[in-house]
Design a protein around this motif. Structure first.
Motif, mmCIF file in Angstrom:
data_model
loop_
_atom_site.group_PDB
_atom_site.id
_atom_site.type_symbol
_atom_site.label_atom_id
_atom_site.label_comp_id
_atom_site.label_asym_id
_atom_site.label_seq_id
_atom_site.Cartn_x
_atom_site.Cartn_y
_atom_site.Cartn_z
ATOM 1 N N TRP A 1 -3.667 -0.388 -0.990
ATOM 2 C CA TRP A 1 -2.772 -0.388 0.179
ATOM 3 C C TRP A 1 -3.530 -0.192 1.490
ATOM 4 O O TRP A 1 -4.308 0.748 1.619
ATOM 5 C CB TRP A 1 -1.728 0.723 0.020
ATOM 6 C CG TRP A 1 -0.647 0.714 1.065
ATOM 7 C CD1 TRP A 1 0.240 -0.273 1.325
ATOM 8 C CD2 TRP A 1 -0.348 1.771 1.985
ATOM 9 N NE1 TRP A 1 1.087 0.102 2.354
ATOM 10 C CE2 TRP A 1 0.751 1.348 2.765
ATOM 11 C CE3 TRP A 1 -0.899 3.046 2.219
ATOM 12 C CZ2 TRP A 1 1.308 2.145 3.780
ATOM 13 C CZ3 TRP A 1 -0.337 3.833 3.216
ATOM 14 C CH2 TRP A 1 0.754 3.375 3.982
ATOM 15 N N HIS A 2 -3.318 -1.120 2.392
ATOM 16 C CA HIS A 2 -3.962 -1.110 3.718
ATOM 17 C C HIS A 2 -5.484 -1.077 3.617
ATOM 18 O O HIS A 2 -6.150 -0.403 4.408
ATOM 19 C CB HIS A 2 -3.416 0.044 4.584
ATOM 20 C CG HIS A 2 -1.966 -0.158 4.938
ATOM 21 N ND1 HIS A 2 -1.222 0.753 5.651
ATOM 22 C CD2 HIS A 2 -1.104 -1.190 4.676
ATOM 23 C CE1 HIS A 2 0.018 0.288 5.813
ATOM 24 N NE2 HIS A 2 0.110 -0.887 5.219
ATOM 25 N N GLU B 1 6.526 -5.367 11.021
ATOM 26 C CA GLU B 1 6.870 -4.182 10.223
ATOM 27 C C GLU B 1 5.678 -3.250 10.120
ATOM 28 O O GLU B 1 5.819 -2.032 10.106
ATOM 29 C CB GLU B 1 7.300 -4.607 8.801
ATOM 30 C CG GLU B 1 7.770 -3.458 7.897
ATOM 31 C CD GLU B 1 6.641 -2.745 7.166
ATOM 32 O OE1 GLU B 1 6.884 -1.637 6.663
ATOM 33 O OE2 GLU B 1 5.513 -3.276 7.112
ATOM 34 N N ASP B 2 4.483 -3.873 10.026
ATOM 35 C CA ASP B 2 3.326 -3.150 9.481
ATOM 36 C C ASP B 2 2.314 -2.678 10.513
ATOM 37 O O ASP B 2 1.151 -2.473 10.188
ATOM 38 C CB ASP B 2 2.621 -4.046 8.447
ATOM 39 C CG ASP B 2 2.194 -3.258 7.228
ATOM 40 O OD1 ASP B 2 2.261 -2.015 7.273
ATOM 41 O OD2 ASP B 2 1.796 -3.889 6.237
ATOM 42 N N ASP C 1 0.972 -6.895 0.572
ATOM 43 C CA ASP C 1 1.704 -6.286 1.686
ATOM 44 C C ASP C 1 1.925 -7.332 2.784
ATOM 45 O O ASP C 1 1.134 -7.457 3.708
ATOM 46 C CB ASP C 1 0.889 -5.093 2.213
ATOM 47 C CG ASP C 1 1.695 -4.197 3.134
ATOM 48 O OD1 ASP C 1 2.847 -4.537 3.446
ATOM 49 O OD2 ASP C 1 1.138 -3.151 3.546
HETATM 50 ZN ZN ZN Z 1 1.770 -2.107 5.002
#
Ligand code: ZN
Ligand code: AHN
Length: 330
Positions: free
Chosen positions: A296-297, A177-178, A145
């Motif tokens: 994810w994350h 973005e994140d 990511d």
């Molecule tokens: Zn992300």
């Protein structure tokens, strides 16, 4: 004389007939072939991800964030791109001020016929989905990511510097973005701040491209890409064509013909604000089709989950799409 001519032409006819038969498989192919599509180097792409991860977490304000921004500029320039840094100031979900730079590398800027390739490069400041609660407030390494889309596009930049794709290409690396709201899934506008800025004021006023391709989380060893809702709403033809090309190339294992719901990602703002039909190649959990998988994350988003085969599948598909586009075979 006349009879001799007849005999000769009959012989010629038979020769032509035989030649036609032997080349039949090519003649019935539905996709015109474009010669000399370069080969995407998986090791090189992997190395670009490693270089980013070696800088540590790359969330806004961090040392790694500063470093990766300069690395994007110098590496793109080293690959012959015309580079621009687009600075912007924004506010995160908690109203704190953040500073970012979108980084743009352009090839053949004078060509009217252009393709946009993009990915975000910042990494998430929190690991809000990590099973270990005591580490949820630590920033992640973001190999997949943040790192993977950049790695694939940097390898494509390296190739475009050596071989002319026949179209103008702009590679846009989006910042911030994140950093979306970890406490509120409905606060969707807290994501994609760099693309929101670029979408309403592109690096070139009035910028247009035929279409765009966003890469997000394209490095996982078990990656599965499904046709995503926003992509299918704004750019169904491009989505279907890219999936078709991937399947033709033998990457059907990664490119699932199934559809998934709409996702708020950078392409949403490229579509709605800049008006460029743009698709998202993004990993979704094959089990749920909704979430992005267990890494994810979390702190599991490190080099261990990156697969060179996945990088190759995505990179070769995007390269082939570019070359088909310029050859009129798109
Ligand atoms: Zn992300
Ligand atoms: C939302 O979760 C609303 N969008 C996900 C976009 C994203 C986050 N891509 C990478 N990290």
């Amino acid at each position: 004389m006349k009879a001799h001519f007849l005999r000769f032409s009959l012989f010629g006819f038979v020769v032509l007939l035989l030649a036609a038969c032997s080349s039949e498989p090519e003649a019935v192919s539905t996709t015109p072939t474009v010669d000399n599509i370069p080969s995407f180097n998986r090791d090189s792409a992997y190395n670009y991800i490693q270089q980013q991860v070696d800088m540590g977490p790359r969330d806004p304000g961090s040392e790694g964030h500063k470093q990766v921004t300069e690395w994007l500029v110098t590496t793109l320039a080293g690959h012959g791109a015309e580079v621009m840094k687009q600075p912007f100031t924004t506010r995160l979900y908690d109203n704190s001020v953040a500073y970012g730079n979108n980084v743009i590398g352009s090839y053949y800027p004078d060509r009217k016929h252009r393709i946009l390739l993009c990915a975000h490069f910042d990494t998430r400041r929190v690991a809000d989905y990590d099973p270990n609660e005591s580490r949820q407030n630590e920033p992640i390494l973001g190999a997949d990511d943040g790192g993977s889309g950049v790695g694939v596009l940097m390898e494509i930049a390296r190739i475009i510097n050596q071989e002319d794709p026949g179209v103008g290409v702009d590679i846009v690396f989006f910042d911030i973005e994140d950093q979306g709201n970890p406490g509120d899934d409905h606060d969707v506008s807290s994501w994609c701040l760099g693309s929101q800025h670029w979408g309403s004021s592109p690096h070139v006023p009035g910028y247009k491209a035929r279409f765009g391709i966003l890469l997000d989380m394209v490095g996982h060893k078990n990656a599965r890409f499904m046709k995503e809702g926003v992509s299918m709403q704004y750019a169904p033809y491009i989505t279907n064509r890219v999936w078709e090309i991937a399947t033709q190339q033998g990457y059907g294992r990664y490119f699932d013909p199934g559809q998934t719901g709409p996702l708020t990602d950078d392409h949403y703002y490229v579509n709605t604000l800049a008006g460029i039909p743009t698709i998202d190649i993004i990993h979704v959990d094959p089990n749920t089709g909704k979430t992005f998988g267990p890494h994810w994350h979390t702190h599991d988003d490190n080099m261990d989950i990156i697969s060179k085969s996945t990088l190759k599948a995505v990179g070769q598909t995007v390269l082939t799409t570019l070359w088909y586009e310029s050859g009129g075979a798109f």
